[in-house]
Design a protein around this motif. Sequence first.
Motif, PDB file in Angstrom:
ATOM      1  N   THR A   1       0.919  -1.307  -0.176  1.00 54.31           N
ATOM      2  CA  THR A   1       0.025  -0.039   0.077  1.00 54.31           C
ATOM      3  C   THR A   1       0.952   1.316  -0.129  1.00 54.31           C
ATOM      4  O   THR A   1       2.212   1.060   0.329  1.00 54.31           O
ATOM      5  N   ALA A   2       0.222   2.437  -0.502  1.00 55.00           N
ATOM      6  CA  ALA A   2       1.037   3.525  -0.356  1.00 55.00           C
ATOM      7  C   ALA A   2       1.614   3.985   1.091  1.00 55.00           C
ATOM      8  O   ALA A   2       2.836   4.291   1.303  1.00 55.00           O
ATOM      9  N   ASP A   3       0.901   3.771   1.969  1.00 56.19           N
ATOM     10  CA  ASP A   3       0.997   3.677   3.578  1.00 56.19           C
ATOM     11  C   ASP A   3       2.177   3.196   4.011  1.00 56.19           C
ATOM     12  O   ASP A   3       3.190   3.573   4.478  1.00 56.19           O
ATOM     13  N   ASN A   4       2.224   1.643   3.502  1.00 57.92           N
ATOM     14  CA  ASN A   4       3.243   0.974   3.938  1.00 57.92           C
ATOM     15  C   ASN A   4       4.507   1.129   3.150  1.00 57.92           C
ATOM     16  O   ASN A   4       5.527   1.167   3.656  1.00 57.92           O
ATOM     17  N   PHE A   5       4.505   1.664   1.901  1.00 57.02           N
ATOM     18  CA  PHE A   5       5.502   1.929   1.139  1.00 57.02           C
ATOM     19  C   PHE A   5       6.311   3.241   1.777  1.00 57.02           C
ATOM     20  O   PHE A   5       7.548   3.023   2.004  1.00 57.02           O
TER      21      PHE A   5
ATOM     22  N   ALA B   1      13.481  11.235  -1.609  1.00 63.90           N
ATOM     23  CA  ALA B   1      12.345  11.832  -1.063  1.00 63.90           C
ATOM     24  C   ALA B   1      10.959  10.969  -1.388  1.00 63.90           C
ATOM     25  O   ALA B   1      10.725  10.519  -2.494  1.00 63.90           O
ATOM     26  N   VAL B   2      10.286  11.062  -0.280  1.00 65.17           N
ATOM     27  CA  VAL B   2       8.989  10.271  -0.497  1.00 65.17           C
ATOM     28  C   VAL B   2       7.910  10.990   0.175  1.00 65.17           C
ATOM     29  O   VAL B   2       7.797  11.764   1.075  1.00 65.17           O
ATOM     30  N   ARG B   3       6.856  10.944  -0.727  1.00 63.75           N
ATOM     31  CA  ARG B   3       5.598  11.545  -0.348  1.00 63.75           C
ATOM     32  C   ARG B   3       4.288  10.780  -1.181  1.00 63.75           C
ATOM     33  O   ARG B   3       4.424  10.711  -2.145  1.00 63.75           O
ATOM     34  N   ASP B   4       3.305  10.591  -0.100  1.00 63.55           N
ATOM     35  CA  ASP B   4       1.919  10.130  -0.849  1.00 63.55           C
ATOM     36  C   ASP B   4       2.300   9.032  -1.791  1.00 63.55           C
ATOM     37  O   ASP B   4       1.597   8.915  -2.559  1.00 63.55           O
ATOM     38  N   GLY B   5       2.907   7.951  -1.336  1.00 67.16           N
ATOM     39  CA  GLY B   5       3.219   6.715  -2.194  1.00 67.16           C
ATOM     40  C   GLY B   5       4.030   6.849  -3.334  1.00 67.16           C
ATOM     41  O   GLY B   5       4.032   6.033  -4.196  1.00 67.16           O
ATOM     42  N   VAL B   6       4.686   8.117  -3.373  1.00 66.35           N
ATOM     43  CA  VAL B   6       5.662   8.337  -4.549  1.00 66.35           C
ATOM     44  C   VAL B   6       6.970   8.668  -4.086  1.00 66.35           C
ATOM     45  O   VAL B   6       7.141   9.423  -2.963  1.00 66.35           O
ATOM     46  N   ALA B   7       8.051   8.248  -4.868  1.00 63.64           N
ATOM     47  CA  ALA B   7       9.684   8.645  -4.210  1.00 63.64           C
ATOM     48  C   ALA B   7      10.357   8.800  -5.379  1.00 63.64           C
ATOM     49  O   ALA B   7      10.123   8.307  -6.511  1.00 63.64           O
ATOM     50  N   VAL B   8      11.396   9.639  -5.169  1.00 67.44           N
ATOM     51  CA  VAL B   8      12.346   9.813  -6.104  1.00 67.44           C
ATOM     52  C   VAL B   8      13.682   9.531  -5.431  1.00 67.44           C
ATOM     53  O   VAL B   8      14.060  10.032  -4.270  1.00 67.44           O
ATOM     54  N   PHE B   9      14.661   8.800  -6.120  1.00 68.88           N
ATOM     55  CA  PHE B   9      15.966   8.444  -5.747  1.00 68.88           C
ATOM     56  C   PHE B   9      17.051   9.173  -6.510  1.00 68.88           C
ATOM     57  O   PHE B   9      16.842   9.207  -7.840  1.00 68.88           O
ATOM     58  N   MET B  10      17.800  10.117  -6.056  1.00 63.79           N
ATOM     59  CA  MET B  10      18.873  10.724  -6.743  1.00 63.79           C
ATOM     60  C   MET B  10      20.031   9.959  -6.880  1.00 63.79           C
ATOM     61  O   MET B  10      20.753   9.845  -5.868  1.00 63.79           O
ATOM     62  N   ALA B  11      20.200   9.073  -7.857  1.00 62.62           N
ATOM     63  CA  ALA B  11      21.382   8.112  -8.009  1.00 62.62           C
ATOM     64  C   ALA B  11      22.709   9.112  -8.215  1.00 62.62           C
ATOM     65  O   ALA B  11      22.709  10.284  -8.657  1.00 62.62           O
ATOM     66  N   PRO B  12      23.675   8.512  -7.962  1.00 62.91           N
ATOM     67  CA  PRO B  12      24.814   9.175  -8.257  1.00 62.91           C
ATOM     68  C   PRO B  12      25.184   9.731  -9.817  1.00 62.91           C
ATOM     69  O   PRO B  12      24.445   9.215 -10.677  1.00 62.91           O
ATOM     70  N   GLY B  13      25.526  11.013  -9.667  1.00 58.99           N
ATOM     71  CA  GLY B  13      25.651  11.597 -10.937  1.00 58.99           C
ATOM     72  C   GLY B  13      24.355  12.547 -11.146  1.00 58.99           C
ATOM     73  O   GLY B  13      24.189  13.233 -12.102  1.00 58.99           O
ATOM     74  N   GLY B  14      23.504  12.445  -9.967  1.00 64.16           N
ATOM     75  CA  GLY B  14      22.131  13.260 -10.273  1.00 64.16           C
ATOM     76  C   GLY B  14      21.044  12.714 -11.068  1.00 64.16           C
ATOM     77  O   GLY B  14      20.138  13.454 -11.492  1.00 64.16           O
TER      78      GLY B  14
ATOM     79  N   TRP C   1      12.498   7.757 -10.740  1.00 67.29           N
ATOM     80  CA  TRP C   1      11.141   7.982  -9.934  1.00 67.29           C
ATOM     81  C   TRP C   1      10.340   6.486  -9.972  1.00 67.29           C
ATOM     82  O   TRP C   1      10.623   5.833 -10.863  1.00 67.29           O
ATOM     83  N   PHE C   2       9.953   6.159  -8.608  1.00 69.97           N
ATOM     84  CA  PHE C   2       9.065   5.089  -8.659  1.00 69.97           C
ATOM     85  C   PHE C   2       7.877   5.481  -7.290  1.00 69.97           C
ATOM     86  O   PHE C   2       7.790   6.417  -6.679  1.00 69.97           O
ATOM     87  N   ASP C   3       7.039   4.403  -7.643  1.00 71.16           N
ATOM     88  CA  ASP C   3       5.916   4.515  -6.507  1.00 71.16           C
ATOM     89  C   ASP C   3       5.500   3.129  -5.973  1.00 71.16           C
ATOM     90  O   ASP C   3       5.923   2.270  -6.496  1.00 71.16           O
ATOM     91  N   TYR C   4       4.445   3.052  -4.970  1.00 66.43           N
ATOM     92  CA  TYR C   4       4.329   1.892  -4.272  1.00 66.43           C
ATOM     93  C   TYR C   4       4.001   0.918  -5.146  1.00 66.43           C
ATOM     94  O   TYR C   4       4.095  -0.190  -4.922  1.00 66.43           O
ATOM     95  N   ASP C   5       3.170   1.049  -6.133  1.00 63.85           N
ATOM     96  CA  ASP C   5       2.705   0.132  -7.102  1.00 63.85           C
ATOM     97  C   ASP C   5       3.922  -0.630  -8.110  1.00 63.85           C
ATOM     98  O   ASP C   5       3.638  -1.361  -8.763  1.00 63.85           O
ATOM     99  N   SER C   6       4.857   0.214  -8.202  1.00 66.50           N
ATOM    100  CA  SER C   6       5.899  -0.336  -8.846  1.00 66.50           C
ATOM    101  C   SER C   6       6.809  -1.159  -8.615  1.00 66.50           C
ATOM    102  O   SER C   6       7.920  -1.624  -8.986  1.00 66.50           O
ATOM    103  N   VAL C   7       6.932  -1.231  -7.152  1.00 64.57           N
ATOM    104  CA  VAL C   7       7.972  -1.949  -6.360  1.00 64.57           C
ATOM    105  C   VAL C   7       7.516  -3.470  -5.936  1.00 64.57           C
ATOM    106  O   VAL C   7       6.484  -3.746  -5.608  1.00 64.57           O
ATOM    107  N   ASN C   8       8.614  -4.127  -6.376  1.00 60.31           N
ATOM    108  CA  ASN C   8       8.427  -5.723  -6.376  1.00 60.31           C
ATOM    109  C   ASN C   8       8.592  -5.932  -4.847  1.00 60.31           C
ATOM    110  O   ASN C   8       8.019  -6.834  -4.081  1.00 60.31           O
ATOM    111  N   GLN C   9       9.814  -5.597  -4.261  1.00 63.01           N
ATOM    112  CA  GLN C   9      10.303  -5.622  -3.047  1.00 63.01           C
ATOM    113  C   GLN C   9      11.497  -4.502  -2.597  1.00 63.01           C
ATOM    114  O   GLN C   9      11.840  -4.009  -3.202  1.00 63.01           O
ATOM    115  N   ILE C  10      11.534  -4.470  -1.196  1.00 61.78           N
ATOM    116  CA  ILE C  10      12.378  -3.428  -0.395  1.00 61.78           C
ATOM    117  C   ILE C  10      13.237  -4.396   0.289  1.00 61.78           C
ATOM    118  O   ILE C  10      12.857  -5.078   1.137  1.00 61.78           O
TER     119      ILE C  10
END
Length: 85
Positions: free
Chosen positions: A2-6, A41-54, A58-67
């Motif tokens: 779920t978005a909250d669990n994510f 940065a995470v908010r409302d079930g959506v996240a953005v990770f700034m990988a090396p090199g900037g 972008w990913f959201d709770y529905d696109s994640v298989n596992q953490i």
Amino acid sequence: MTADNFTSVLEALTGIQPFGVFTVELHGGRRFEVDHPRALAVRDGVAVFMAPGGVPIWFDYDSVNQIIGASANTQLDEREKPGSA
């Protein structure tokens, strides 16, 4: 997931002291390591990770298989592998 669990899981992992690298696996098998707590940065079930090199990932709770609370190079033992019984 779920978005909250994510949001809760990502906030918990980025708040661990000392910070430990963790891996996000998306549907389709793409994986990336979150290597710094302020690179995510995470908010409302959506996240953005700034990988090396900037490069933003972008990913959201529905696109994640596992953490995974470890580096992508960490070997899982047989009990932890998805689909093993």
